[in-house]
Design a protein around this motif. Structure first.
Motif, mmCIF file in Angstrom:
data_model
loop_
_atom_site.group_PDB
_atom_site.id
_atom_site.type_symbol
_atom_site.label_atom_id
_atom_site.label_comp_id
_atom_site.label_asym_id
_atom_site.label_seq_id
_atom_site.Cartn_x
_atom_site.Cartn_y
_atom_site.Cartn_z
ATOM 1 N N ALA A 142 0.833 -1.200 0.000
ATOM 2 C CA ALA A 142 0.000 0.000 0.000
ATOM 3 C C ALA A 142 0.869 1.252 0.000
ATOM 4 O O ALA A 142 0.645 2.187 -0.782
ATOM 5 C CB ALA A 142 -0.917 -0.014 1.224
ATOM 6 N N LEU A 143 1.895 1.267 0.862
ATOM 7 C CA LEU A 143 2.766 2.449 0.927
ATOM 8 C C LEU A 143 3.507 2.627 -0.401
ATOM 9 O O LEU A 143 3.587 3.741 -0.934
ATOM 10 C CB LEU A 143 3.759 2.302 2.078
ATOM 11 N N ASN A 144 4.029 1.538 -0.954
ATOM 12 C CA ASN A 144 4.749 1.648 -2.220
ATOM 13 C C ASN A 144 3.850 2.161 -3.332
ATOM 14 O O ASN A 144 4.247 3.025 -4.117
ATOM 15 C CB ASN A 144 5.309 0.280 -2.642
ATOM 16 N N GLY A 145 2.626 1.597 -3.390
ATOM 17 C CA GLY A 145 1.699 2.021 -4.426
ATOM 18 C C GLY A 145 1.381 3.508 -4.299
ATOM 19 O O GLY A 145 1.298 4.231 -5.295
ATOM 20 N N TYR A 146 1.238 3.949 -3.066
ATOM 21 C CA TYR A 146 0.956 5.359 -2.785
ATOM 22 C C TYR A 146 2.113 6.243 -3.250
ATOM 23 O O TYR A 146 1.919 7.235 -3.963
ATOM 24 C CB TYR A 146 0.696 5.492 -1.288
ATOM 25 N N VAL A 147 3.318 5.878 -2.908
ATOM 26 C CA VAL A 147 4.481 6.663 -3.340
ATOM 27 C C VAL A 147 4.569 6.685 -4.861
ATOM 28 O O VAL A 147 4.747 7.736 -5.476
ATOM 29 C CB VAL A 147 5.782 6.085 -2.744
ATOM 30 N N LEU A 148 4.424 5.516 -5.472
ATOM 31 C CA LEU A 148 4.662 5.419 -6.916
ATOM 32 C C LEU A 148 3.613 6.156 -7.741
ATOM 33 O O LEU A 148 3.871 6.512 -8.890
ATOM 34 C CB LEU A 148 4.703 3.948 -7.345
ATOM 35 N N THR A 149 2.406 6.387 -7.157
ATOM 36 C CA THR A 149 1.399 7.076 -7.951
ATOM 37 C C THR A 149 1.237 8.537 -7.554
ATOM 38 O O THR A 149 0.972 9.370 -8.404
ATOM 39 C CB THR A 149 0.019 6.398 -7.818
ATOM 40 N N LYS A 150 1.382 8.852 -6.274
ATOM 41 C CA LYS A 150 1.062 10.212 -5.830
ATOM 42 C C LYS A 150 2.304 11.046 -5.493
ATOM 43 O O LYS A 150 2.194 12.241 -5.253
ATOM 44 C CB LYS A 150 0.144 10.162 -4.598
ATOM 45 N N TRP A 151 3.448 10.443 -5.386
ATOM 46 C CA TRP A 151 4.661 11.193 -5.075
ATOM 47 C C TRP A 151 5.728 10.853 -6.117
ATOM 48 O O TRP A 151 6.871 10.560 -5.776
ATOM 49 C CB TRP A 151 5.168 10.849 -3.673
ATOM 50 N N SER A 152 5.306 10.892 -7.352
ATOM 51 C CA SER A 152 6.207 10.413 -8.400
ATOM 52 C C SER A 152 7.474 11.263 -8.448
ATOM 53 O O SER A 152 7.461 12.452 -8.152
ATOM 54 C CB SER A 152 5.507 10.421 -9.749
ATOM 55 N N PHE A 153 8.544 10.604 -8.762
ATOM 56 C CA PHE A 153 9.837 11.282 -8.884
ATOM 57 C C PHE A 153 10.577 10.641 -10.040
ATOM 58 O O PHE A 153 10.113 9.651 -10.617
ATOM 59 C CB PHE A 153 10.643 11.149 -7.585
ATOM 60 N N ARG A 154 11.724 11.222 -10.366
ATOM 61 C CA ARG A 154 12.448 10.690 -11.503
ATOM 62 C C ARG A 154 12.910 9.259 -11.200
ATOM 63 O O ARG A 154 13.441 8.987 -10.136
ATOM 64 C CB ARG A 154 13.661 11.579 -11.808
ATOM 65 N N GLY A 155 12.658 8.362 -12.125
ATOM 66 C CA GLY A 155 13.095 6.978 -11.922
ATOM 67 C C GLY A 155 12.033 6.090 -11.308
ATOM 68 O O GLY A 155 12.269 4.902 -11.118
ATOM 69 N N ASP A 156 10.862 6.642 -10.975
ATOM 70 C CA ASP A 156 9.864 5.783 -10.316
ATOM 71 C C ASP A 156 9.344 4.689 -11.246
ATOM 72 O O ASP A 156 9.005 3.600 -10.788
ATOM 73 C CB ASP A 156 8.710 6.613 -9.724
#
Lengths: 297, 292
Positions: B105-119
């Motif tokens: 859940a945390l990973n999915g949240y980071v990868l969709t809502k806190w996108s950064f270069r290289g995600d």
């Protein structure tokens, strides 16, 4: 002055938190998946026997692997098993999906029945089928009791045919899942096109063959990828159903890898066989996932 | 899947429909046969199995095979029944599912809502990890678990299942959160809500369905695992390995009725989940196969 510094610190922290949260998972994956892959690839070039060794021997393990009759048998079995398993599961899955899509009474009862084997462990499936296929007590015995004395079905005891019993059990386990994928595809097809074609006088056969089945391409692709992936990884089912036998007649690469690595103490050869398995799966999965990811974006 | 209604435009004649019903009936019997045989024969005394017909109902009904499978059958060398192994599986599955789901859940949240270069690359790496044949990690995993002192222990098995479960749980949440409007998250950020506050207050309340899907998927996979349990379990075997030992044991008379009771016991938890929440089970299967 102090407030801006604080804000600055907070935003910077906020920028770091997501990466910090992701870091453990990424770290674990890098070590336990990719690091381990590199390590196994490395071992496959060493003369490791009972324990890992770091003396490089070049391609010797791979040369040896492909000269071993047991490995040739394992990949031949995999080719037979995988192709039959994929073709039969797809055929059954597609047929059941098309039939279920004809406004069938009791669909809500049938669908879960077709699909429940997917929730079972392959060990349970193997145990059940091993018994059913046993000529002394299973289906053959029952047919004899029911008066069909000439009925003969002892494939599981016959090294020529035992691999087909693995196909049977594997198809039983997963064909319902293939049905579910095709059914989802069928339910997504636009009825207007079908109605238009019907007005033009197209027969049901033509509707399916010309319009509907071609539109199910994504379902065909996914089921092919999933079934081939399952086939290459098959291990538990073999262990529970045939134990690799009779003799070695149902060994697959997964059972070969395990026995060479852990019981025959040929770790280098075992690692080489694992690398071949990985490469086979990668050749199927990477193009598929790449295409899927591009679409999602 | 079950939400979609039947509304095909295809019309079929009476004979065709007959054939369709007959075919469906034949396949229904095919899928039910092994379960029927297992249940019926687990309720018979052994003499009725070896001397009788596997398809006939018990003449004398007995639950003795079930009692034996649970508490007194010979597993390996010990006459313990499957009970301790069932407990092993529970102790392994519950934490492994919980940890991998939370991380997903945390990973999915980071990868969709806190996108950064290289995600995208990171997601690709996580995704690929779902599909490796586990044979490729068996050798180093055995070494590492040994070095960590976790070989043949519940924490060791939990670690293994969490590591190889993260990929799928991340995939589920990532695909689910991707369809959630990012503007809402942005608005909350502007209002001063932080990373965890947004997760807790905005993302978690909408995560119910995907969490059910993820938990069911992880539970089924980890419960049904055999390879890791057989390779790293040592004395601490999960249910699948114990069942295999029970069935394959070469000493003494083969007590088929006990084997069947044991097989059903091993299948019961995942079957129950399937019966109670089949809809979510199917969704998980589909999401694991195609995009979410």
């Amino acid at each position: 002055m102090t407030t801006t510094v604080q804000v600055d610190f907070r935003t910077r922290l906020q920028n770091w938190i997501p990466k910090l949260v992701l870091a453990p998972s990424l770290g674990v994956i890098m070590v336990f998946v990719y690091g381990f892959i590199v390590y196994t690839v490395y071992l496959s070039f060493t003369n490791s026997k009972i324990l890992p060794s770091y003396d490089l021997v070049g391609m010797a393990n791979y040369t040896k692997l492909f000269q071993l009759p047991a490995w040739t048998l394992a990949i031949t079995n995999l080719a037979i098993f995988a192709s039959l398993y994929i073709v039969i599961s797809t055929a059954i899955g597609l047929t059941l999906a098309i039939f279920l899509d004809q406004k069938i009474r009791g669909e809500g009862v049938l669908r879960p029945i077709f699909l429940y084997p997917m929730a079972l462990s392959f060990i349970v499936t193997g145990t059940a089928w091993k018994w059913l296929l046993d000529p002394g007590i299973g289906i053959e015995h029952t047919m004899h009791l029911w008066g069909w004395a000439s009925f003969h079905f002892d494939w599981i005891k016959n090294s020529k045919y035992a691999i087909y019993t693995v196909v049977l059990a594997a198809v039983w386990q997963t064909s319902g899942f293939v049905m579910a994928m095709f059914l989802a595809g069928l339910r997504g097809i636009d009825n207007e096109i079908l109605k238009a074609a019907q007005i033009d006088g197209a027969s049901n056969w033509n509707l399916y063959w010309r319009i509907i089945i071609p539109q199910l391409r994504p379902a065909f692709l996914s089921s092919f990828v999933i079934l081939s992936h399952l086939a290459i990884k098959s291990y538990d089912l073999i262990i529970a159903l045939t134990g690799g036998g009779p003799g070695r007649s149902t060994e697959l690469p997964a059972t070969f890898m395990y026995s060479y690595t852990f019981t025959r103490n040929e770790m280098g050869v075992g690692a080489a066989s694992a690398v071949i398995m990985l490469m086979t799966i990668a050749a199927i999965m990477i193009p598929y996932l790449y295409a899927e990811l591009k679409e999602v974006k | 899947m079950s939400a979609i209604t039947q509304d095909t435009a295809i019309r079929t004649g009476r004979v065709t429909r007959m054939l369709i019903y007959v075919t469906l009936l034949v396949f229904t019997l095919f899928y039910l046969l092994p379960l029927f045989v297992m249940v019926v024969n687990s309720l018979k005394p052994l003499s009725e199995i070896t001397g009788g017909n596997m398809m006939s109902l018990p003449k004398t009904w007995t639950i003795e095979p079930w009692r034996q499978a649970w508490s007194s059958a010979q597993i390996g060398v010990e006459p313990t029944g499957l009970k301790p192994y069932f407990i092993n599986s529970i102790l392994m599955v519950v934490p492994a599912v919980a940890i991998s789901t939370v991380l997903g859940a945390l990973n999915g949240y980071v990868l969709t809502k806190w996108s950064f270069r290289g995600d995208k690359i990171i997601f690709g790496l996580l995704l690929l990890s779902c599909f490796i044949p586990f044979q490729i990690v068996l050798i180093p995993m055995a070494t590492v678990l040994g070095k960590l002192g976790l070989a043949g222990s519940i924490p060791g098995l939990i670690l293994v299942h969490v590591v190889y479960g993260i990929g799928f749980s991340t995939l589920y949440y990532r695909n689910y959160y991707a369809s959630f409007p990012t503007e809402l998250v942005r608005a909350a950020m502007i209002d001063g809500a932080g990373f965890f506050r947004i997760f807790w207050r905005i993302m978690l309340p909408i995560s119910g369905p995907i969490t059910v899907v993820c938990i069911i998927w992880q539970f089924t996979n980890i419960w049904n695992d055999f390879l890791f349990g057989a390779s790293f379990g040592g004395q601490i075997q999960p249910m699948t390995v114990a069942l295999n030992n029970l069935v394959q044991s070469s000493t003494g008379v083969k007590e088929y009725n006990v084997h069947f009771a044991g097989a059903i016991l091993a299948a019961l938890p995942t079957l129950l989940v399937y019966i109670v929440a089949g809809r979510y089970f199917v969704r998980g299967l589909m999401a694991g196969s195609v995009k979410g």
